[in-house]
Scaffold this active site. Structure first.
Site, PDB file in Angstrom:
ATOM      1  N   GLY A   1      56.066   8.278  96.487  1.00 19.36           N
ATOM      2  CA  GLY A   1      57.425   8.173  95.944  1.00 19.36           C
ATOM      3  C   GLY A   1      57.643   6.813  95.308  1.00 19.36           C
TER       4      GLY A   1
ATOM      5  CB  ILE B  91      63.360   3.885  99.436  1.00 14.88           C
ATOM      6  CG1 ILE B  91      63.076   5.365  99.737  1.00 14.88           C
ATOM      7  CG2 ILE B  91      63.360   3.610  97.951  1.00 14.88           C
ATOM      8  CD1 ILE B  91      64.203   6.304  99.315  1.00 14.88           C
TER       9      ILE B  91
ATOM     10  CG  ASP C 204      57.611   5.001 106.170  1.00 16.36           C
ATOM     11  OD1 ASP C 204      57.378   4.216 105.223  1.00 16.36           O
ATOM     12  OD2 ASP C 204      57.333   6.206 106.113  1.00 16.36           O
TER      13      ASP C 204
ATOM     14  NE  ARG D  77      84.540   4.611 105.917  1.00 16.04           N
ATOM     15  CZ  ARG D  77      84.657   5.189 107.115  1.00 16.04           C
ATOM     16  NH1 ARG D  77      85.780   5.781 107.469  1.00 16.04           N
ATOM     17  NH2 ARG D  77      83.663   5.174 107.956  1.00 16.04           N
TER      18      ARG D  77
ATOM     19  NE  ARG E 185      57.310   9.817 104.463  1.00 13.58           N
ATOM     20  CZ  ARG E 185      55.996   9.716 104.439  1.00 13.58           C
ATOM     21  NH1 ARG E 185      55.289  10.785 104.159  1.00 13.58           N
ATOM     22  NH2 ARG E 185      55.392   8.583 104.655  1.00 13.58           N
TER      23      ARG E 185
ATOM     24  N   GLY F 253      80.597   1.373 108.059  1.00 17.67           N
ATOM     25  CA  GLY F 253      81.476   1.659 109.195  1.00 17.67           C
ATOM     26  C   GLY F 253      81.466   3.128 109.579  1.00 17.67           C
TER      27      GLY F 253
HETATM   28  O1  F6P Z   1      59.004   8.311 100.746  1.00 17.13           O
HETATM   29  C1  F6P Z   1      60.099   8.201  99.892  1.00 17.13           C
HETATM   30  C2  F6P Z   1      60.911   9.462  99.915  1.00 17.13           C
HETATM   31  O2  F6P Z   1      61.985   9.311  99.019  1.00 17.13           O
HETATM   32  C3  F6P Z   1      61.402   9.896 101.291  1.00 17.13           C
HETATM   33  O3  F6P Z   1      62.533   9.186 101.716  1.00 17.13           O
HETATM   34  C4  F6P Z   1      61.640  11.363 101.065  1.00 17.13           C
HETATM   35  O4  F6P Z   1      61.508  12.080 102.269  1.00 17.13           O
HETATM   36  C5  F6P Z   1      60.543  11.740 100.099  1.00 17.13           C
HETATM   37  O5  F6P Z   1      60.115  10.554  99.479  1.00 17.13           O
HETATM   38  C6  F6P Z   1      60.958  12.725  99.045  1.00 17.13           C
HETATM   39  O6  F6P Z   1      59.836  13.066  98.314  1.00 17.13           O
HETATM   40  P1  F6P Z   1      59.861  13.825  96.921  1.00 17.13           P
HETATM   41  O7  F6P Z   1      60.286  12.836  95.867  1.00 17.13           O
HETATM   42  O8  F6P Z   1      58.468  14.279  96.743  1.00 17.13           O
HETATM   43  O9  F6P Z   1      60.858  14.913  97.036  1.00 17.13           O
END
Ligand code: F6P
Length: 341
Positions: free
Chosen positions: A29, A145, A148, A173, A190, A204
């Site tokens: 990603g 992003i 992890d 909000r 993820r 908040g």
């Molecule tokens: O790993 C980055 C991410 O945006 C995750 O947060 C998300 O689960 C995944 O990639 C989505 O992947 P794709 O762009 O293949 O749908």
């Protein structure tokens, strides 16, 4: 100076003068700040007399030989752009022995001597498997992003993604207040809850559901009930997509079942969290890591991901980077409910 120090210096000198061609790719990603990292790698390498080759579309482009020489002008005016000029992909073929062999052959054919890999968990998993069978020096930069990965306090794109989520939830909000509504907002990440907990605290949120913390749905619903009784009319529940109770839809269904009278909506923020101009923090992080990655290759620090820990560049072997998330700070978990009283 010891003999070992002298040998090391000599080795570094040889590496500096012999490393002539590196390849760079982004994989998995995309994340805001990848372009800033590419720019830093390309410019640092060229400064030190090293040619840089763009491997387009990640490991898939490596397999297909989509490899092109880069100049400093190719990275002009990209530091503030989201996405990745190298394009990216999640390659299934690279997960096979044949795919890896093809990729290695392409690197050999193009005379690529070392690699800079920019990506997340999947990128480093792929790298670990590849390097079990094939030998080529490589360094990694944490571009995701999700944040992890271990071996770094932040990842390129995380700060921007959280800011994007915060901006969106603030807007939600506004409309929730206007209608006295309950919103279940799902954010990306993820299997990790870093985007959720950071955006939730910043906005908040009345509650935040993350994979790192086991929760009981009845207890969450009791809290909503308690809030309703004391006339709290707006509830924002931020749910990490990897949360064990399910995503926003599952949480919404449970809320609706128990409180059919509540005006409830869901919002899945989705891929807007991946795009946009990187924040200053991501631009600086990407620039520091991109610059340091070329120096690392010249100094023969390889098969490591570069990160920044406590303000300093850190080098973590690829194998240690994968899926060893830094533990979520306990104070952050504890304060969610306190601050939403
Ligand atoms: O790993 C980055 C991410 O945006 C995750 O947060 C998300 O689960 C995944 O990639 C989505 O992947 P794709 O762009 O293949 O749908």
């Amino acid at each position: 100076m010891t003999t070992a120090d002298l040998c090391n210096l000599l080795y570094q000198y040889i590496m500096k003068s012999t490393l002539k061609k590196i390849g760079i790719l982004t994989s998995g990603g995309d994340s805001p700040g990848m372009n800033a990292a590419i720019r830093a790698v390309v410019r640092t390498a060229i400064y030190y007399g090293i040619d840089v080759y763009a491997i387009r579309r990640g490991y898939q482009g490596m397999i297909e030989g989509d490899i092109h020489k880069m100049e400093t002008t190719d990275v002009a005016n990209i530091i503030g752009r989201g996405g990745t000029i190298l394009k990216t992909a999640r390659s299934k073929e690279f997960m096979t022995k044949e795919g890896m062999q093809k990729a290695y052959n392409q690197l050999q054919q193009h005379g690529i001597e070392a690699l800079v890999l920019i990506g997340g968990d999947g990128t480093f998993r792929g790298a670990v498997e590849f390097f079990e069978s094939f030998t080529i020096p490589a360094v990694g930069l944490p571009g995701t992003i999700d944040k992890d990965l271990s071996g770094t306090d932040s990842t390129i794109g995380f700060d921007t993604a959280v800011n994007t989520a915060v901006e969106a939830i603030d807007k939600i909000r506004d409309t929730a207040e206007a209608h006295d509504r309950l919103f279940v907002v799902e954010v990306m990440g993820r299997d990790a809850g870093y985007i959720a907990i950071n955006s939730g605290i910043s906005c908040g949120a009345e509650d935040i559901l993350i994979p790192e913390q086991e929760r009981n749905m009845d207890e969450i619903l009791d809290r909503i009930d308690h809030d309703e009784r004391r006339k709290k009319t707006v509830h924002i529940l931020v749910v990490a997509e990897g949360e064990e109770l399910g995503g926003a839809k599952e949480v919404y269904d449970r809320v609706k079942e128990r409180f059919p009278m509540l005006d409830t909506r869901t919002c899945v923020l989705g891929h807007i969290q991946r795009g946009g101009s990187p924040s200053f923090a991501d631009r600086v992080l990407a620039s520091r890591l991109g610059y340091a990655s070329v120096l690392a290759l010249m100094e023969n620090k390889t098969q490591v991901m570069l990160g920044i820990i406590n303000g300093e560049i850190a080098y973590t072997p690829f194998t240690n980077v994968i899926k060893q998330n830094a533990p979520m700070s306990k104070d952050m978990l504890d304060m969610i409910r306190v601050l939403s009283v």
